[in-house]
Design an enzyme around this catalytic site. Structure first.
Site, short mmCIF file in Angstrom:
data_model
loop_
_atom_site.label_atom_id
_atom_site.label_comp_id
_atom_site.label_asym_id
_atom_site.label_seq_id
_atom_site.Cartn_x
_atom_site.Cartn_y
_atom_site.Cartn_z
N TYR A 150 41.19 -35.92 -26.71
CA TYR A 150 42.27 -35.71 -25.59
C TYR A 150 42.34 -34.30 -25.51
O TYR A 150 42.24 -33.71 -24.48
CB TYR A 150 43.53 -36.35 -26.16
N LYS A 154 41.69 -31.56 -22.27
CA LYS A 154 42.50 -30.91 -21.49
C LYS A 154 42.26 -29.38 -21.54
O LYS A 154 42.30 -28.77 -20.46
CB LYS A 154 43.97 -31.04 -22.10
N1 LIG Z 1 53.59 -38.26 -21.33
C1 LIG Z 1 53.33 -37.17 -22.08
O1 LIG Z 1 54.14 -36.76 -22.91
C2 LIG Z 1 52.51 -36.11 -21.66
C3 LIG Z 1 52.32 -34.90 -21.96
C4 LIG Z 1 51.27 -33.86 -21.77
C5 LIG Z 1 50.44 -34.31 -20.74
N2 LIG Z 1 50.65 -35.36 -20.01
C6 LIG Z 1 49.53 -35.81 -18.90
O2 LIG Z 1 50.23 -36.41 -17.94
C7 LIG Z 1 49.66 -37.22 -17.24
C8 LIG Z 1 50.22 -38.70 -17.06
O3 LIG Z 1 50.76 -38.97 -18.18
P1 LIG Z 1 51.41 -40.43 -18.53
O4 LIG Z 1 52.25 -40.08 -19.73
O5 LIG Z 1 52.12 -40.62 -17.18
O6 LIG Z 1 50.57 -41.39 -18.82
P2 LIG Z 1 50.85 -43.07 -18.97
O7 LIG Z 1 52.12 -43.36 -18.89
O8 LIG Z 1 49.71 -43.51 -19.92
O9 LIG Z 1 49.99 -43.38 -17.37
C9 LIG Z 1 48.97 -43.01 -17.22
C10 LIG Z 1 48.54 -43.19 -15.66
O10 LIG Z 1 47.12 -42.74 -15.56
C11 LIG Z 1 46.34 -43.96 -14.84
N3 LIG Z 1 44.82 -43.96 -15.38
C12 LIG Z 1 44.38 -44.03 -16.52
N4 LIG Z 1 43.03 -44.09 -16.43
C13 LIG Z 1 42.81 -43.99 -15.06
C14 LIG Z 1 41.61 -43.73 -14.14
N5 LIG Z 1 40.40 -44.19 -15.01
N6 LIG Z 1 41.71 -43.86 -12.78
C15 LIG Z 1 42.75 -43.96 -12.25
N7 LIG Z 1 43.88 -43.72 -12.96
C16 LIG Z 1 44.13 -43.70 -14.36
C17 LIG Z 1 47.19 -45.17 -15.37
O11 LIG Z 1 46.73 -46.23 -14.49
P3 LIG Z 1 46.89 -47.65 -15.11
O12 LIG Z 1 48.14 -48.30 -14.98
O13 LIG Z 1 45.91 -48.66 -14.05
O14 LIG Z 1 46.38 -47.90 -16.41
C18 LIG Z 1 48.70 -44.73 -15.32
O15 LIG Z 1 49.02 -44.85 -14.12
C19 LIG Z 1 48.12 -37.35 -18.06
O16 LIG Z 1 47.19 -36.61 -17.51
C20 LIG Z 1 48.56 -37.08 -19.45
O17 LIG Z 1 47.35 -36.44 -20.28
C21 LIG Z 1 51.45 -36.54 -20.48
#
Ligand SMILES: NC(=O)c1ccc[n+]([C@@H]2O[C@H](COP(=O)([O-])OP(=O)(O)OC[C@H]3O[C@@H](n4cnc5c(N)ncnc54)[C@H](OP(=O)(O)O)[C@@H]3O)[C@@H](O)[C@H]2O)c1
Length: 228
Positions: A150, A154
């Site tokens: 991961y 990034k």
């Molecule tokens: N949450 C945090 O604290 C945090 C911190 C830093 C960065 N981020 C970044 O923010 C972004 C969103 O994170 P989140 O926290 O919302 O994650 P999440 O709750 O796990 O949701 C991930 C989303 O990405 C989709 N996804 C995963 N693999 C995919 C693929 N191959 N094609 C299309 N869609 C896909 C999932 O769809 P499905 O429902 O189909 O699985 C879901 O809609 C990510 O890039 C993550 O790295 C998050």
């Protein structure tokens, strides 16, 4: 702000869902992509967005969506949000399979999506790409205890941002990497300190103030710079 056309990847839940809902509420025309169009939440369905199917780790899926979008009137903003976490927090857990799985979605997806949607973005007014990265991708602040794949993905996404920013500067593009902060989502977990709706509202407010002079930056939701 005039109505924009915005495409958000990974909008089924988490931060992508918040982006779609918040941007639609603000008057943007939102194309929200999900992997499984048969399982769209009531919240997304009720938000008035256009839902399209996309697996960001599948080149054929990217190509099919891009053909549709590129034949339309243009896209102002692409938000490469879809992401997955790895299950390899220690050196003993490192594996080809986990790196490939995470890089497919977190790096190859956003890079190829941007290339595939360039015709639509070039027709758009703002020519903006927001790559949703993470502070865990900062090499300067490299943090132990989290997934290797991961963090590395990034860092690689940040290089994609830096390269796109330079290559697309002559066309007036603004390409940036954002860390959304640690948020309560399936990925962030219940112990995360931040509320997704709050974080995304702040990120959008910062993103809306950016100009081409900001292209190539790596930043937090308040616009402060993260060291590479
Ligand atoms: N949450 C945090 O604290 C945090 C911190 C830093 C960065 N981020 C970044 O923010 C972004 C969103 O994170 P989140 O926290 O919302 O994650 P999440 O709750 O796990 O949701 C991930 C989303 O990405 C989709 N996804 C995963 N693999 C995919 C693929 N191959 N094609 C299309 N869609 C896909 C999932 O769809 P499905 O429902 O189909 O699985 C879901 O809609 C990510 O890039 C993550 O790295 C998050």
């Amino acid at each position: 702000m005039p109505t924009r056309s915005v495409l958000v990847t990974g909008s089924s839940r988490g931060l992508g869902l918040e982006f779609a809902v918040a941007l639609a509420r603000a008057g943007d025309q939102v194309i929200a992509t999900v992997r499984n169009t048969a399982k769209i939440s009531e919240r997304l369905r009720g938000s008035g967005v256009r839902v399209e199917s996309l697996d960001a780790a599948d080149p054929a899926s990217i190509h099919t969506l891009a053909e549709k979008i590129n034949s339309g009137p243009g896209l102002d903003l692409l938000i490469n949000n879809a992401g997955v976490i790895g299950q390899d927090p220690t050196v003993d857990a490192l594996s080809f399979d986990e790196f490939r799985r995470v890089f497919d979605t977190n790096v190859f997806g956003p890079a190829v999506m941007t290339r595939a949607l360039l015709p639509a973005l070039r027709k758009g007014k703002s020519r903006a790409v927001w790559n949703i990265s993470s502070e865990l991708g900062s090499i300067a602040e490299s943090t132990p205890g989290f997934s290797y794949a991961y963090s590395a993905s990034k860092s690689a996404l940040n290089m994609v941002t830096a390269r796109l920013a330079k290559d697309l500067a002559p066309d007036g593009f603004t390409v940036v990497s954002f860390c959304p902060g640690w948020n309560k989502t399936d990925m962030g977990g219940a112990q995360a300190p931040l509320d997704p709706a709050d974080s995304i509202a702040k990120l959008i407010a910062t993103g809306n103030r950016l100009t081409a002079a900001d292209s190539g930056r790596y930043m937090r939701i308040d616009g402060s710079t993260i060291p590479w």
